[in-house]
Motif scaffolding. Structure first.
Motif: not given
Length: 384
Positions: A8-9, A149, A169, A253
């Protein structure tokens, strides 16, 4: 436990009114000057971005605004925006808007820093070049694009294609619910239901479903089922707006790691051929895809019903059906279109839709039950 990877980010901020101090937030993190803001003309002209733009300039950011993004952005829009970003000498890309703006911002971040052609990026894991720093700020609680993404591009008159890569991302996502206050009920409903679909399909995905994605999906559904109607009924309900934005991000997410499936595969042709907004497209086919999946996914649907449906009891099959009926009721309560007839589809169009849906092999591979072209046609007939 089956091996899995969860991405995830690296960082996100949840702050009501955060856009009003955007310049300072970015200045604390980036020793840069030239920023390219990617949005759409409506948002730019509405004044919604004025506070963010003022904050950026107060902190010394030289801002180039690209506001050519349209819904279901075609390749030409992406490529033209990348040319403008390069010409402006952009050092950092900021996506601010709905899912389409965020998707375009991802690609500009790569195209402005890399020599890789856009046509070589389609598919999974094909982005090779470097990219500029990327910050994403959503103005709708739906797509979750700020933490995925994935970028979806319209590649022909009626076709869409996805670009999926960890390179897309964002470095930072900022959730400012103030930007969603006042969003009309029909957009609040459609984007909110879109996020619900993300969570449901992530939880039942045949590919890469894992305990982390399940946790995010369940929490997203729990949050959104309690806040979607309040957000639609009162656009100034700050608590509901913040909850929906958080829920949409959690769902993003989840499906960034356990990808979406047949609902999206059958929704894409409705957007490409009939220009039905993405969230509404998902709602049109959602209950019918879920009923198709019941023979293999009823246990998972029952688990989601335990979270989503108040007072849900009974057998696994009964609870699974209760989830579907609950989602149908939610669509009706929020006044979203629920039949293909309502969006101009004719019976004679259904075979074309089914044929087009079968091109979405990347998505259909994730569905808990195999979908044939005749199955897709039957689902569209049920939605008609």
């Amino acid at each position: 436990m089956t091996n899995f990877e969860f991405q995830t980010v690296p960082s996100f901020i949840i702050e009501f009114g955060g856009a009003r101090r955007l310049g300072a937030i970015l200045r604390e993190r980036y020793p840069l000057r030239r920023l390219c803001l990617v949005t759409d003309a409506y948002l730019h002209n509405s004044g919604l971005l004025d506070a963010a733009l003022a904050s950026l300039r107060e902190e010394g950011w030289a801002v180039c605004v690209i506001d050519d993004v349209v819904a279901d952005p075609p390749e030409a829009v992406v490529l033209a925006a990348a040319v403008r970003a390069r010409a402006a000498g952009a050092e950092i890309i900021l996506g601010l808007g709905g899912g389409s703006s965020l998707d375009v911002a991802k690609l500009i971040a790569v195209l402005a820093a890399s020599e890789q052609p856009l046509e070589d990026m389609y598919g999974v894991g094909k982005v090779t070049g470097p990219r500029l720093p990327l910050v994403q700020i959503p103005t709708t609680a739906g797509t979750g694009s700020e933490v995925t993404p994935i970028s979806i591009v319209t590649t022909g008159e009626t076709t869409k294609a996805g670009i999926v890569s960890p390179h897309l991302y964002a470095d930072l996502a900022i959730l400012d619910a103030e930007l969603t206050v006042g969003l009309p009920p029909k957009f609040t409903a459609a984007t909110g239901m879109d996020a619900m679909v993300h969570a449901i399909e992530a939880y039942t995905s045949r590919v890469r479903k894992n305990p982390m994605s399940d946790m995010f999906a369940v929490q997203a559904i729990k949050i959104m089922t309690g806040n979607l109607l309040p957000a639609c009924q009162d656009g100034s309900n700050h608590r509901a707006r913040e909850a929906m934005l958080l829920g949409a991000m959690l769902a993003g997410q989840a499906f960034a790691n356990a990808p979406v499936a047949a609902v999206h595969a059958l929704a894409y042709p409705l957007g490409g051929i009939f220009h039905v907004p993405h969230g509404a497209s998902n709602v049109l086919v959602l209950p019918h895809v879920l009923r198709f999946n019941l023979p293999v996914a009823h246990a998972l649907y029952a688990e989601l019903a335990d979270v989503a449906v108040p007072g849900c009891t009974g057998s696994t099959e009964a609870r699974a059906l209760a989830l579907i009926r609950y989602l149908e009721g939610l669509a009706e309560a929020t006044r979203i279109v629920t039949t293909l007839r309502q969006v101009g589809v004719k019976v004679t169009d259904l075979p074309r839709l089914a044929e087009s849906a079968m091109l979405q092999t990347r998505l259909l591979a994730n569905n808990p039950r195999e979908v044939t072209e005749s199955d897709a046609l039957a689902i569209y007939q049920a939605a008609f």
